[in-house]
Scaffold this motif. Structure first.
Motif: not given
Length: 109
Positions: A23-51
């Motif tokens: 029951l651990l958290p699951y998946g991979s946030d596509p906003v932060f993945r540059i490869t294989q993601s149309t949801s990637y948001e360059p302005s959030l690069e290296d900002q994962e720790n904010v969210y």
């Protein structure tokens, strides 16, 4: 991971796979993945720790993909504990499309 299937499937000659009942958290946030993601948001690069809690040992950090796990279990009133997603019926079609793309690219669907 596989195991012997037991009596029910013994004639198939194949191994059964153990279900991940974690029951651990699951998946991979596509906003932060540059490869294989149309949801990637360059302005959030290296900002994962904010969210997300990205500290060592955090269940929200996937060391294999080095990305945050966005989907966590919730216990809703009158519902089983699960990975629930609520989609507001008032959302416009384009926003619903983006939301389901996020679910798919994040490996929830």
């Amino acid at each position: 991971e596989t195991f012997e299937c037991g009596q029910r499937f013994r004639n198939l000659g194949a191994k059964c796979y153990k279900q991940d009942t974690s029951l651990l958290p699951y998946g991979s946030d596509p906003v932060f993945r540059i490869t294989q993601s149309t949801s990637y948001e360059p302005s959030l690069e290296d900002q994962e720790n904010v969210y997300y809690n990205m500290s060592g040992g955090s269940v929200y950090f996937d060391p294999k993909t080095k990305s945050p796990r966005p989907f966590a279990i919730r216990k809703g009133v009158g519902l089983d504990t699960s990975y629930a997603a609520v989609v507001d019926s008032g959302l416009l079609g384009s926003r619903v499309e983006a939301l389901f793309r996020y679910f798919a690219e994040g490996k929830l669907l």
